[in-house]
Write an enzyme that holds these catalytic residues in place. Structure first.
Site, PDB file in Angstrom:
ATOM      1  N   LYS A 105      -5.777  -2.811  -4.150  1.00 26.85           N
ATOM      2  CA  LYS A 105      -7.081  -2.204  -3.930  1.00 26.85           C
ATOM      3  C   LYS A 105      -6.920  -0.805  -3.345  1.00 26.85           C
ATOM      4  O   LYS A 105      -7.855  -0.025  -3.312  1.00 26.85           O
ATOM      5  CB  LYS A 105      -7.891  -3.048  -2.909  1.00 26.85           C
ATOM      6  CG  LYS A 105      -8.118  -4.473  -3.304  1.00 26.85           C
ATOM      7  CD  LYS A 105      -8.815  -5.200  -2.128  1.00 26.85           C
ATOM      8  CE  LYS A 105      -8.844  -6.683  -2.368  1.00 26.85           C
ATOM      9  NZ  LYS A 105      -9.304  -7.391  -1.161  1.00 26.85           N
ATOM     10  N   LYS A 107       5.338   8.361   2.114  1.00 26.44           N
ATOM     11  CA  LYS A 107       5.757   8.220   3.514  1.00 26.44           C
ATOM     12  C   LYS A 107       7.208   8.661   3.662  1.00 26.44           C
ATOM     13  O   LYS A 107       8.062   8.251   2.885  1.00 26.44           O
ATOM     14  CB  LYS A 107       5.597   6.751   3.929  1.00 26.44           C
ATOM     15  CG  LYS A 107       5.454   6.556   5.406  1.00 26.44           C
ATOM     16  CD  LYS A 107       5.380   5.095   5.767  1.00 26.44           C
ATOM     17  CE  LYS A 107       3.969   4.577   5.862  1.00 26.44           C
ATOM     18  NZ  LYS A 107       3.913   3.258   6.524  1.00 26.44           N
ATOM     19  N   ASP A 155       6.008   3.649   0.075  1.00 24.64           N
ATOM     20  CA  ASP A 155       6.712   3.406   1.331  1.00 24.64           C
ATOM     21  C   ASP A 155       8.169   3.086   0.981  1.00 24.64           C
ATOM     22  O   ASP A 155       8.963   3.999   0.788  1.00 24.64           O
ATOM     23  CB  ASP A 155       6.001   2.269   2.076  1.00 24.64           C
ATOM     24  CG  ASP A 155       6.584   2.004   3.448  1.00 24.64           C
ATOM     25  OD1 ASP A 155       7.496   2.719   3.861  1.00 24.64           O
ATOM     26  OD2 ASP A 155       6.140   1.052   4.127  1.00 24.64           O
TER      27      ASP A 155
HETATM   28  P1  IMP Z   1       6.165  -0.356  -0.818  1.00 23.44           P
HETATM   29  O1  IMP Z   1       6.345  -1.382  -1.887  1.00 23.44           O
HETATM   30  O2  IMP Z   1       7.000  -0.632   0.412  1.00 23.44           O
HETATM   31  O3  IMP Z   1       6.343   1.076  -1.293  1.00 23.44           O
HETATM   32  O4  IMP Z   1       4.727  -0.515  -0.234  1.00 23.44           O
HETATM   33  C1  IMP Z   1       3.636  -0.175  -0.928  1.00 23.44           C
HETATM   34  C2  IMP Z   1       2.403  -0.905  -0.412  1.00 23.44           C
HETATM   35  O5  IMP Z   1       2.490  -1.263   0.986  1.00 23.44           O
HETATM   36  C3  IMP Z   1       1.259   0.054  -0.524  1.00 23.44           C
HETATM   37  O6  IMP Z   1       0.682   0.027  -1.820  1.00 23.44           O
HETATM   38  C4  IMP Z   1       0.362  -0.396   0.601  1.00 23.44           C
HETATM   39  O7  IMP Z   1      -0.500  -1.426   0.147  1.00 23.44           O
HETATM   40  C5  IMP Z   1       1.297  -0.959   1.658  1.00 23.44           C
HETATM   41  N1  IMP Z   1       1.571   0.031   2.729  1.00 23.44           N
HETATM   42  C6  IMP Z   1       2.714   0.697   2.977  1.00 23.44           C
HETATM   43  N2  IMP Z   1       2.596   1.514   4.036  1.00 23.44           N
HETATM   44  C7  IMP Z   1       1.321   1.377   4.480  1.00 23.44           C
HETATM   45  C8  IMP Z   1       0.562   1.981   5.559  1.00 23.44           C
HETATM   46  O8  IMP Z   1       1.033   2.806   6.338  1.00 23.44           O
HETATM   47  N3  IMP Z   1      -0.728   1.570   5.682  1.00 23.44           N
HETATM   48  C9  IMP Z   1      -1.313   0.656   4.854  1.00 23.44           C
HETATM   49  N4  IMP Z   1      -0.652   0.089   3.829  1.00 23.44           N
HETATM   50  C10 IMP Z   1       0.663   0.442   3.651  1.00 23.44           C
END
Ligand code: IMP
Ligand code: MG
Length: 191
Positions: A56, A143, A115
């Site tokens: 979302k 990030k 992230d």
């Molecule tokens: P990744 O797979 O670790 O890159 O994470 C991606 C998902 O984690 C994003 O699409 C977000 O839903 C969630 N996420 C990562 N960092 C944050 C944050 O600082 N705030 C809120 N959601 C986050």
């Protein structure tokens, strides 16, 4: 390419117990979206791209970005959910493209935040297997983290780079809360 610069913007009083700092104000977000929309419009001129938002988190960003792109384009949405507690943990299930043909299409994936890059990697692999003519990635946030996994796909359009903090607002949630904030803030973890 933008780095946050709105430390001077006060956290609105109703949110001061949940948000420690405004990282991106409503005005900064809007200004950058217009710039990015123009860049995307120029890049995809005559291509009728499909923008695919990841639910979302990307909805608020995509809702603003789509209106800043002045060429014809289509919108689709997908949901990516991770499996937890099984040996396939780390796998991501992608839903929403069952009746969508991406073969030969120019696809622009729209994410809220990159992230570790794990979610993105799985989505990109899935989309590539559907045979698009091109696949590029746009993310509202990137990030700056040491947790970024090797092999994370390159992100072509990034609205803002942020420090390694947990952020909320403008689509980003903490346990489904605070997505609606019109600014991006650093979450104040009071637990
Ligand atoms: P990744 O797979 O670790 O890159 O994470 C991606 C998902 O984690 C994003 O699409 C977000 O839903 C969630 N996420 C990562 N960092 C944050 C944050 O600082 N705030 C809120 N959601 C986050
Ligand atoms: Mg989330």
């Amino acid at each position: 390419m933008q780095t946050p610069s709105s430390q001077h913007v006060q956290v609105p009083p109703p949110w001061s117990d949940k948000v420690s700092e405004v990282l991106l104000s409503k005005q900064e977000i809007s200004r950058r979206n217009i710039e990015l929309g123009k860049e995307i419009g120029d890049k995809y001129h005559g291509c009728n791209p499909i923008l695919i938002g990841v639910l979302k988190g990307s909805i608020i960003f995509l809702a603003d970005l789509t209106r800043a792109i002045d060429i014809e384009h289509e919108l689709q949405f997908i949901r990516a959910s991770s499996y937890h507690g099984t040996e396939s943990s780390g796998k991501v299930k992608i839903q929403g493209l069952e009746n969508v043909d991406l073969k030969g299409r120019h696809v622009l994936l729209v994410e809220d935040i990159v992230d570790t890059g794990l979610t993105l990697k799985h989505i990109v692999d899935h989309l590539e297997s559907m045979g698009p003519a091109s696949l590029k990635i746009c993310s509202f946030l990137s990030k700056n983290t040491k947790r970024r996994l090797p092999g994370t796909p390159n992100v072509d359009f990034i609205a803002h780079y942020i420090p390694d903090k947990f952020v909320v607002g403008y689509g980003l949630d903490v346990d489904q809360r605070l997505r609606h904030l019109p600014f991006l803030g650093i979450y104040k973890n009071t637990k």
